[in-house]
Design an enzyme around this catalytic site. Sequence first.
Site, PDB file in Angstrom:
ATOM      1  N   ASN A  79       0.915  -1.149   0.001  1.00 19.50           N
ATOM      2  CA  ASN A  79       0.163   0.075  -0.135  1.00 19.50           C
ATOM      3  C   ASN A  79       0.803   1.262   0.050  1.00 19.50           C
ATOM      4  O   ASN A  79       1.838   1.337   0.808  1.00 19.50           O
ATOM      5  CB  ASN A  79      -0.725   0.020   1.212  1.00 19.50           C
ATOM      6  CG  ASN A  79      -2.025  -1.210   1.169  1.00 19.50           C
ATOM      7  OD1 ASN A  79      -2.043  -1.714   0.114  1.00 19.50           O
ATOM      8  ND2 ASN A  79      -2.333  -1.518   2.313  1.00 19.50           N
ATOM      9  N   VAL A  80       0.394   2.447  -0.852  1.00 18.20           N
ATOM     10  CA  VAL A  80       1.187   3.530  -0.926  1.00 18.20           C
ATOM     11  C   VAL A  80       0.487   4.671  -0.193  1.00 18.20           C
ATOM     12  O   VAL A  80       1.002   5.856  -0.025  1.00 18.20           O
ATOM     13  CB  VAL A  80       1.176   3.992  -2.368  1.00 18.20           C
ATOM     14  CG1 VAL A  80       2.005   2.766  -3.266  1.00 18.20           C
ATOM     15  CG2 VAL A  80      -0.045   4.091  -3.001  1.00 18.20           C
TER      16      VAL A  80
ATOM     17  N   HIS B  18       6.210  -0.626  -2.597  1.00 17.40           N
ATOM     18  CA  HIS B  18       5.597   0.004  -3.858  1.00 17.40           C
ATOM     19  C   HIS B  18       5.591   1.603  -3.793  1.00 17.40           C
ATOM     20  O   HIS B  18       5.023   2.305  -4.591  1.00 17.40           O
ATOM     21  CB  HIS B  18       4.161  -0.504  -4.444  1.00 17.40           C
ATOM     22  CG  HIS B  18       4.147  -1.733  -4.728  1.00 17.40           C
ATOM     23  ND1 HIS B  18       2.925  -2.607  -4.597  1.00 17.40           N
ATOM     24  CD2 HIS B  18       5.126  -2.723  -4.843  1.00 17.40           C
ATOM     25  CE1 HIS B  18       3.232  -4.011  -4.893  1.00 17.40           C
ATOM     26  NE2 HIS B  18       4.693  -4.029  -5.180  1.00 17.40           N
TER      27      HIS B  18
ATOM     28  N   CYS C 149      12.243  13.800  -8.213  1.00 14.29           N
ATOM     29  CA  CYS C 149      12.448  14.723  -9.422  1.00 14.29           C
ATOM     30  C   CYS C 149      13.239  13.698 -10.552  1.00 14.29           C
ATOM     31  O   CYS C 149      14.080  12.857 -10.344  1.00 14.29           O
ATOM     32  CB  CYS C 149      13.681  15.605  -9.002  1.00 14.29           C
ATOM     33  SG  CYS C 149      14.593  16.663 -10.500  1.00 14.29           S
TER      34      CYS C 149
ATOM     35  N   CYS D 156      14.445  22.617 -10.036  1.00 17.40           N
ATOM     36  CA  CYS D 156      15.497  22.415 -11.162  1.00 17.40           C
ATOM     37  C   CYS D 156      14.563  22.808 -12.569  1.00 17.40           C
ATOM     38  O   CYS D 156      15.518  22.823 -13.590  1.00 17.40           O
ATOM     39  CB  CYS D 156      16.316  21.223 -11.273  1.00 17.40           C
ATOM     40  SG  CYS D 156      15.486  19.867 -11.745  1.00 17.40           S
TER      41      CYS D 156
HETATM   42  C1  BV8 Z   1       9.096  -5.850 -11.362  1.00 17.05           C
HETATM   43  C2  BV8 Z   1       1.920   1.148  -7.156  1.00 17.05           C
HETATM   44  C3  BV8 Z   1      10.785  -6.440 -12.390  1.00 17.05           C
HETATM   45  C4  BV8 Z   1       0.938   1.815  -8.073  1.00 17.05           C
HETATM   46  C5  BV8 Z   1       1.850  -1.196  -7.873  1.00 17.05           C
HETATM   47  C6  BV8 Z   1       5.205  -7.333 -18.073  1.00 17.05           C
HETATM   48  C7  BV8 Z   1       5.966  -6.265 -18.120  1.00 17.05           C
HETATM   49  C8  BV8 Z   1       6.741  -6.087 -16.616  1.00 17.05           C
HETATM   50  C9  BV8 Z   1       6.660  -6.463 -15.722  1.00 17.05           C
HETATM   51  C10 BV8 Z   1       5.474  -7.560 -15.495  1.00 17.05           C
HETATM   52  C11 BV8 Z   1       4.838  -8.045 -16.687  1.00 17.05           C
HETATM   53  N1  BV8 Z   1       4.156  -9.018 -16.393  1.00 17.05           N
HETATM   54  C12 BV8 Z   1       4.054  -9.228 -15.165  1.00 17.05           C
HETATM   55  C13 BV8 Z   1       5.147  -8.276 -14.626  1.00 17.05           C
HETATM   56  C14 BV8 Z   1       5.411  -8.333 -13.321  1.00 17.05           C
HETATM   57  C15 BV8 Z   1       4.717  -7.065 -12.594  1.00 17.05           C
HETATM   58  C16 BV8 Z   1       3.023  -8.066 -12.030  1.00 17.05           C
HETATM   59  O1  BV8 Z   1       3.257  -8.637 -11.177  1.00 17.05           O
HETATM   60  N2  BV8 Z   1       1.911  -7.635 -12.902  1.00 17.05           N
HETATM   61  C17 BV8 Z   1       0.998  -8.390 -12.552  1.00 17.05           C
HETATM   62  C18 BV8 Z   1      -0.192  -7.451 -12.620  1.00 17.05           C
HETATM   63  C19 BV8 Z   1       0.903  -9.587 -13.166  1.00 17.05           C
HETATM   64  N3  BV8 Z   1       5.120  -6.610 -11.563  1.00 17.05           N
HETATM   65  C20 BV8 Z   1       5.962  -5.547 -11.625  1.00 17.05           C
HETATM   66  O2  BV8 Z   1       6.023  -4.746 -12.798  1.00 17.05           O
HETATM   67  C21 BV8 Z   1       6.636  -5.127 -10.481  1.00 17.05           C
HETATM   68  N4  BV8 Z   1       8.127  -4.844 -10.963  1.00 17.05           N
HETATM   69  O3  BV8 Z   1       8.434  -7.180 -11.721  1.00 17.05           O
HETATM   70  O4  BV8 Z   1      10.218  -5.392 -11.529  1.00 17.05           O
HETATM   71  C22 BV8 Z   1      10.585  -6.341 -13.932  1.00 17.05           C
HETATM   72  C23 BV8 Z   1      11.201  -4.806 -14.453  1.00 17.05           C
HETATM   73  C24 BV8 Z   1      10.991  -4.825 -15.820  1.00 17.05           C
HETATM   74  C25 BV8 Z   1      10.547  -5.547 -16.456  1.00 17.05           C
HETATM   75  C26 BV8 Z   1       9.951  -6.947 -16.127  1.00 17.05           C
HETATM   76  C27 BV8 Z   1      10.200  -7.232 -14.598  1.00 17.05           C
HETATM   77  C28 BV8 Z   1       6.359  -3.934  -9.796  1.00 17.05           C
HETATM   78  C29 BV8 Z   1       4.967  -4.195  -9.451  1.00 17.05           C
HETATM   79  C30 BV8 Z   1       4.481  -2.751  -8.502  1.00 17.05           C
HETATM   80  C31 BV8 Z   1       3.461  -2.107  -9.073  1.00 17.05           C
HETATM   81  N5  BV8 Z   1       2.914  -1.277  -8.497  1.00 17.05           N
HETATM   82  N6  BV8 Z   1       1.442  -0.119  -6.929  1.00 17.05           N
HETATM   83  C32 BV8 Z   1       0.191   2.621  -7.413  1.00 17.05           C
HETATM   84  O5  BV8 Z   1      -0.138   2.293  -6.464  1.00 17.05           O
HETATM   85  O6  BV8 Z   1      -0.159   3.771  -7.969  1.00 17.05           O
HETATM   86  S1  BV8 Z   1       0.972  -2.391  -7.635  1.00 17.05           S
HETATM   87  C33 BV8 Z   1      -0.441  -2.320  -6.901  1.00 17.05           C
HETATM   88  O7  BV8 Z   1      -1.147  -3.690  -6.990  1.00 17.05           O
HETATM   89  C34 BV8 Z   1      -0.208  -1.938  -5.497  1.00 17.05           C
HETATM   90  O8  BV8 Z   1       0.632  -1.349  -4.930  1.00 17.05           O
HETATM   91  C35 BV8 Z   1      -1.411  -2.726  -4.781  1.00 17.05           C
HETATM   92  O9  BV8 Z   1      -0.917  -2.784  -3.396  1.00 17.05           O
HETATM   93  C36 BV8 Z   1      -0.899  -4.144  -5.552  1.00 17.05           C
HETATM   94  C37 BV8 Z   1      -1.391  -5.335  -5.178  1.00 17.05           C
HETATM   95  O10 BV8 Z   1      -2.666  -5.190  -5.258  1.00 17.05           O
HETATM   96  P1  BV8 Z   1      -3.514  -5.535  -4.050  1.00 17.05           P
HETATM   97  O11 BV8 Z   1      -3.163  -4.683  -2.713  1.00 17.05           O
HETATM   98  O12 BV8 Z   1      -3.633  -7.072  -3.591  1.00 17.05           O
HETATM   99  O13 BV8 Z   1      -4.886  -5.055  -4.060  1.00 17.05           O
HETATM  100  P2  BV8 Z   1      -5.954  -5.556  -5.160  1.00 17.05           P
HETATM  101  O14 BV8 Z   1      -7.115  -4.596  -5.073  1.00 17.05           O
HETATM  102  O15 BV8 Z   1      -5.524  -6.603  -6.089  1.00 17.05           O
HETATM  103  O16 BV8 Z   1      -6.702  -6.880  -3.953  1.00 17.05           O
HETATM  104  C38 BV8 Z   1      -7.250  -6.543  -2.875  1.00 17.05           C
HETATM  105  C39 BV8 Z   1      -7.453  -7.780  -1.888  1.00 17.05           C
HETATM  106  O17 BV8 Z   1      -8.223  -7.423  -0.870  1.00 17.05           O
HETATM  107  C40 BV8 Z   1      -8.381  -8.638  -2.600  1.00 17.05           C
HETATM  108  O18 BV8 Z   1      -8.016 -10.097  -2.632  1.00 17.05           O
HETATM  109  C41 BV8 Z   1      -9.430  -8.619  -1.963  1.00 17.05           C
HETATM  110  O19 BV8 Z   1     -10.469  -9.961  -1.820  1.00 17.05           O
HETATM  111  C42 BV8 Z   1      -9.133  -8.220  -0.467  1.00 17.05           C
HETATM  112  N7  BV8 Z   1     -10.100  -7.398   0.149  1.00 17.05           N
HETATM  113  C43 BV8 Z   1     -10.941  -6.411  -0.153  1.00 17.05           C
HETATM  114  N8  BV8 Z   1     -11.314  -5.725   0.941  1.00 17.05           N
HETATM  115  C44 BV8 Z   1     -11.212  -6.350   1.852  1.00 17.05           C
HETATM  116  C45 BV8 Z   1      -9.997  -7.516   1.610  1.00 17.05           C
HETATM  117  N9  BV8 Z   1      -9.586  -8.138   2.355  1.00 17.05           N
HETATM  118  C46 BV8 Z   1      -9.857  -8.089   3.797  1.00 17.05           C
HETATM  119  N10 BV8 Z   1     -10.712  -7.148   4.196  1.00 17.05           N
HETATM  120  C47 BV8 Z   1     -11.438  -6.414   3.142  1.00 17.05           C
HETATM  121  N11 BV8 Z   1     -12.252  -5.481   3.875  1.00 17.05           N
END
Ligand code: BV8
Length: 241
Positions: free
Chosen positions: A102-103, A119, A127, A148
Amino acid sequence: MDKGLLRARERLSSARSLVVLTGAGVSAESGVPTFRGPEGLWRNFRPEELATPQAFRRDPKLVWEWYDWRRRIIAPLKPNPGHLAISELEKRVPEFLLVTQNVDGLHRLAGNAKLVELHGNIWLARCVAEGTVAENRELATIPPKCGCGALLRPHIVWFGESLDEDDLKTAVEAARNCEVMIVAGTSSVVQPAASLAGLAKESGAFVVEVNTDETPITGFVDASIRGRSGEILPMLVGGAR
Ligand code: BV8
């Protein structure tokens, strides 16, 4: 009481080391929209379309308008009982690390200090020319500029960007060495964060999932407790000494 909850409480009562991994579902209890839930849309864009360096290069104004919208939602929100429970766990368990995806900064507001924001943080800006990072609570212009003259970007890890090496190393080491890991409110689809639960499990940790729904890790964790993090996490704290 749920059998998984009882076992988790029992393991927590003697745990000397604990890692808590959180996702948007923990902040959802404070009113922060989750990523992949129905409320995750903004002007019909999915987060995966906006949280990328390509999107920022193409249209920095649009990306900052999305972050400005999220910041305005988050600014008045308070930590919920789930956040406070995790803060209490930090006080009770000798070796503790919170790894959050979480951010929104709500874990810090709840009192957690031993944490890694994998994240990034929506209240920090960087910058693009100098790489300097500073807190930014007000956007004077959209997109904001550095002194800058270069653009500022959110200090957030976008899709396709690597995580901070030190943060990831800290999280991996903690996952490998903890006795108990709690994984709360994450869909466990975003890598590399989603691999931490498996790492902990194969290193012998007791892994507990707290989620309203099933996820890809539900099948292998030691206890998967179905429910809201704001209700379940305080019940888990009851088990920790
Ligand atoms: C990386 C910042 C190495 C943004 C986020 C193709 C090209 C490049 C990379 C990839 C690619 N294919 C796959 C990848 C890897 C990619 C990835 O994993 N993609 C996924 C979608 C398949 N990862 C990356 O790119 C990472 N970097 O791999 O670097 C690299 C480098 C270059 C090239 C290749 C590899 C970077 C990942 C970080 C991305 N940034 N956030 C912003 O916030 O603005 S990720 C974003 O998703 C958020 O941070 C969030 O926290 C995160 C995960 O989501 P969740 O927190 O789980 O939230 P979500 O809504 O999904 O789920 C909520 C859950 O809560 C559900 O399960 C729900 O049931 C539950 N829930 C709901 N309410 C409740 C509850 N549970 C309990 N109580 C409740 N009340």
